[in-house]
Design a protein around this motif. Structure first.
Motif, PDB file in Angstrom:
ATOM      1  N   ALA A 109       0.828  -1.203   0.000  1.00 46.47           N
ATOM      2  CA  ALA A 109       0.000   0.000   0.000  1.00 46.47           C
ATOM      3  C   ALA A 109       0.867   1.259   0.000  1.00 46.47           C
ATOM      4  O   ALA A 109       0.522   2.267  -0.628  1.00 46.47           O
ATOM      5  N   LYS A 110       1.990   1.188   0.689  1.00 45.24           N
ATOM      6  CA  LYS A 110       2.896   2.333   0.749  1.00 45.24           C
ATOM      7  C   LYS A 110       3.452   2.688  -0.624  1.00 45.24           C
ATOM      8  O   LYS A 110       3.789   3.846  -0.916  1.00 45.24           O
ATOM      9  N   HIS A 111       3.503   1.696  -1.500  1.00 41.75           N
ATOM     10  CA  HIS A 111       4.009   1.903  -2.855  1.00 41.75           C
ATOM     11  C   HIS A 111       2.887   2.108  -3.871  1.00 41.75           C
ATOM     12  O   HIS A 111       3.091   1.946  -5.073  1.00 41.75           O
ATOM     13  N   GLY A 112       1.694   2.421  -3.347  1.00 38.09           N
ATOM     14  CA  GLY A 112       0.609   2.808  -4.250  1.00 38.09           C
ATOM     15  C   GLY A 112      -0.362   1.720  -4.646  1.00 38.09           C
ATOM     16  O   GLY A 112      -1.204   1.935  -5.523  1.00 38.09           O
ATOM     17  N   ASP A 113      -0.284   0.542  -4.039  1.00 37.75           N
ATOM     18  CA  ASP A 113      -1.190  -0.565  -4.378  1.00 37.75           C
ATOM     19  C   ASP A 113      -2.538  -0.323  -3.689  1.00 37.75           C
ATOM     20  O   ASP A 113      -2.690  -0.549  -2.485  1.00 37.75           O
ATOM     21  N   THR A 114      -3.520   0.153  -4.443  1.00 42.52           N
ATOM     22  CA  THR A 114      -4.829   0.483  -3.869  1.00 42.52           C
ATOM     23  C   THR A 114      -5.586  -0.764  -3.393  1.00 42.52           C
ATOM     24  O   THR A 114      -6.350  -0.710  -2.434  1.00 42.52           O
ATOM     25  N   ASP A 115      -5.369  -1.884  -4.094  1.00 40.37           N
ATOM     26  CA  ASP A 115      -6.030  -3.128  -3.684  1.00 40.37           C
ATOM     27  C   ASP A 115      -5.524  -3.569  -2.305  1.00 40.37           C
ATOM     28  O   ASP A 115      -6.305  -4.009  -1.466  1.00 40.37           O
ATOM     29  N   ALA A 116      -4.227  -3.430  -2.087  1.00 40.70           N
ATOM     30  CA  ALA A 116      -3.655  -3.790  -0.791  1.00 40.70           C
ATOM     31  C   ALA A 116      -4.213  -2.874   0.295  1.00 40.70           C
ATOM     32  O   ALA A 116      -4.482  -3.314   1.419  1.00 40.70           O
ATOM     33  N   ARG A 117      -4.392  -1.618  -0.065  1.00 40.16           N
ATOM     34  CA  ARG A 117      -4.946  -0.656   0.900  1.00 40.16           C
ATOM     35  C   ARG A 117      -6.362  -1.049   1.298  1.00 40.16           C
ATOM     36  O   ARG A 117      -6.735  -0.990   2.472  1.00 40.16           O
ATOM     37  N   GLU A 118      -7.176  -1.448   0.323  1.00 40.78           N
ATOM     38  CA  GLU A 118      -8.545  -1.863   0.610  1.00 40.78           C
ATOM     39  C   GLU A 118      -8.560  -3.122   1.480  1.00 40.78           C
ATOM     40  O   GLU A 118      -9.389  -3.252   2.382  1.00 40.78           O
ATOM     41  N   GLN A 119      -7.634  -4.045   1.199  1.00 41.56           N
ATOM     42  CA  GLN A 119      -7.555  -5.260   2.012  1.00 41.56           C
ATOM     43  C   GLN A 119      -7.157  -4.936   3.454  1.00 41.56           C
ATOM     44  O   GLN A 119      -7.642  -5.563   4.403  1.00 41.56           O
ATOM     45  N   LEU A 120      -6.285  -3.950   3.601  1.00 42.55           N
ATOM     46  CA  LEU A 120      -5.864  -3.536   4.943  1.00 42.55           C
ATOM     47  C   LEU A 120      -7.029  -2.947   5.734  1.00 42.55           C
ATOM     48  O   LEU A 120      -7.199  -3.229   6.922  1.00 42.55           O
ATOM     49  N   ILE A 121      -7.813  -2.128   5.068  1.00 45.35           N
ATOM     50  CA  ILE A 121      -8.971  -1.517   5.741  1.00 45.35           C
ATOM     51  C   ILE A 121      -9.947  -2.602   6.181  1.00 45.35           C
ATOM     52  O   ILE A 121     -10.379  -2.639   7.342  1.00 45.35           O
ATOM     53  N   ALA A 122     -10.271  -3.503   5.246  1.00 41.37           N
ATOM     54  CA  ALA A 122     -11.224  -4.573   5.555  1.00 41.37           C
ATOM     55  C   ALA A 122     -10.680  -5.516   6.623  1.00 41.37           C
ATOM     56  O   ALA A 122     -11.429  -6.026   7.457  1.00 41.37           O
ATOM     57  N   GLY A 123      -9.367  -5.730   6.596  1.00 48.24           N
ATOM     58  CA  GLY A 123      -8.762  -6.678   7.529  1.00 48.24           C
ATOM     59  C   GLY A 123      -8.489  -6.113   8.908  1.00 48.24           C
ATOM     60  O   GLY A 123      -8.051  -6.851   9.807  1.00 48.24           O
ATOM     61  N   ASN A 124      -8.717  -4.823   9.096  1.00 52.66           N
ATOM     62  CA  ASN A 124      -8.460  -4.208  10.409  1.00 52.66           C
ATOM     63  C   ASN A 124      -9.702  -3.566  11.027  1.00 52.66           C
ATOM     64  O   ASN A 124      -9.586  -2.789  11.980  1.00 52.66           O
TER      65      ASN A 124
END
Length: 260
Positions: A30-45
């Motif tokens: 997510a830090k490198h701009g992966d929006t999908d990873a960011r969405e997974q982080l939100i859902a997973g936390n």
């Protein structure tokens, strides 16, 4: 239970939980701009948000609102956390961010009025706290915040105290086998201590040993605030007698309380 109800249309029982390794990997992506990873982080936390808002329940605020505000704090934590340079768990960083966002929301909607200058200072303190937390991966000390803003430490303390949420003295802080310890149980009473209570009891017992005339003289002198001359006139004896009886009475009390 909160973990088994629907909040903001989300069945909390179905919320995912990310492992520490999976969370760190997603944070780096997510830090490198992966929006999908960011969405997974939100859902997973989201369970992290759920755990934080539980301590704010019961203040008259809508649970859905608290959850949404907590999610904003979670997103800020995800966007600011540097998993490549911080060797701490994301939850260690995320919980203060989520709590801070909720407290800010509660302050903005509080009926308690705080001066504009104090509120502005408090917001600067909170912003500095977030910056320093993001930089170090831990909560900064009051001295570090004061140095960052170039203001006295007392101003930091005063600003944070002014916007702190009031709590009830009867709010439980620990429960064991059905027995709760409340805030009130942890508040010290410097006025009515056991030592002062015993001293008062000893004084009462010592006074009870005096005769009626001695009690009358001490009452008029130290409770009514009268002079020895006024006491003498009221009792019908001389001032010299009042002085002698007063001195003897005080001596008896002193000897009774502090026997040699």
């Amino acid at each position: 239970m909160l973990g088994k109800v629907e909040i903001c249309g989300v069945n909390t029982a179905d919320l995912k939980v990310l492992s520490s390794d999976a969370c760190r990997a997603l944070l780096i992506r997510a830090k490198h701009g992966d929006t999908d990873a960011r969405e997974q982080l939100i859902a997973g936390n989201l369970r992290l948000v759920l755990s934080v808002i539980q301590k704010f329940i019961g203040r008259g605020e809508n649970v859905d609102d608290l959850f949404q505000v907590g999610c904003i704090g979670l997103i800020k934590a995800i966007d600011n956390f540097d998993a490549e340079n911080h060797d701490v768990r994301f939850s260690t960083y995320g919980v203060p961010m989520i709590s801070g966002e909720i407290r800010r929301y509660l302050r903005d909607n509080s009926p308690i009025r705080v001066s504009r200058s104090t509120r502005d200072t408090a917001y600067k303190v909170l912003q500095a706290k977030e910056r320093l937390t993001a930089a170090s991966g831990r909560e900064p000390t009051l001295d570090e915040i004061a140095k960052e803003l170039d203001i006295p430490r007392r101003d930091v303390v005063f600003a944070l105290d002014a916007i702190s949420d009031p709590i009830s003295l009867f709010e439980p802080i620990y429960t064991d086998n059905g027995e709760s310890i409340c805030v009130m149980d942890q508040v010290g009473d410097t006025k009515n201590t056991d030592e002062q209570w015993l001293e008062h009891l000893a004084l009462s017992n010592a006074i009870s040993e005096l005769n009626e005339r001695e009690k009358k003289i001490l009452s008029l002198r130290f409770y009514a605030g009268k002079t020895q001359m006024e006491v003498a006139g009221e009792i019908g004896i001389s001032q010299a007698q009042v002085s002698r009886l007063e001195k003897n009475a005080l001596g008896k009390i002193r000897k009774n309380i502090f026997p040699s």
